[in-house]
Design a protein around this motif. Sequence first.
Motif: not given
Length: 288
Positions: A208, A210, A212, A223, A225-227, A230
């Motif tokens: 993951e 992070p 923000y 926050k 959310e990403t796709t 990564k």
Amino acid sequence: MCLDDRDRFYRVDQKFFFDVLKVITMASNIEILRMLVEAGEDLNEINDEMRRLLTGVSHSAIQVSAEDYSVGKHPRFGKTNPEIMEIDFWKAMVCNGDSAYIAKSMFGDADNDNRNKLVWCYQRFGRTITQLPDGKIIEIGGEHEDYYDPDFCIYNDVVVYQGDGNFQILGYPREIFPPTDFHSATLVGKYIYIIGNLGYYNERISGETPVYQLHCDTFKIKKVETTGEKPGWISRHKAFYKEPNKIQIAGGKVCVTVGEEQEYLDNLFDYALDLTNFNWIRVHACRD
């Protein structure tokens, strides 16, 4: 052998080593600093003297009462997003810049070796500094000391400097913005994008990344959310805005879980985050 003025040359045990000395670390006044930043140098590399000139906060002694110290000495999270932390001892520590140990010694604190009684401190590693177009300076997070120190702590606060010596310390609920260090902070429009984190050992999530958003008017943190592909649990990297709508990151370290152990590996690729859909792509292998 020729060296440019950004390199230092050392000879140790008949071997030659090079220490690339970043020009911005030697900046001696604000005008030179601004020129270097405009030329692409990283503001996070400035020395302590230039940081104080930029923020307008000069070094001063810890001038609070024993009662103020007792009431405000422990770290705590904010209750709102954000909460202005009107704590006199914290403000004094921002101005002073010394370690928690120094503050404890000054007040004869008997809890000096008690890890459960750590003291709030603004002498930190792995925090970021960002200048806004209106002149405000924003510093985010960072850690004090290493895990073995009784005052080891990773912070999730934001300090907003007006540039004239005035500042506010903003706290956040842990669930809104966790303790964060060795991240990057990239200004794009009204937002600072906070990417990556070393964080506490048991809070790292392999695979993951992070991300923000810090709103530069309200200072609320959200926050993202990403796709996509990564970078993983990355820290100590560099990030920059790339027109028209991407943040590109390179270098740094990635925390990877192998079995029950964590390994801290070099990041071998450049990645880009598309700010229109928050999708990551791997761009190419990092250059030497």
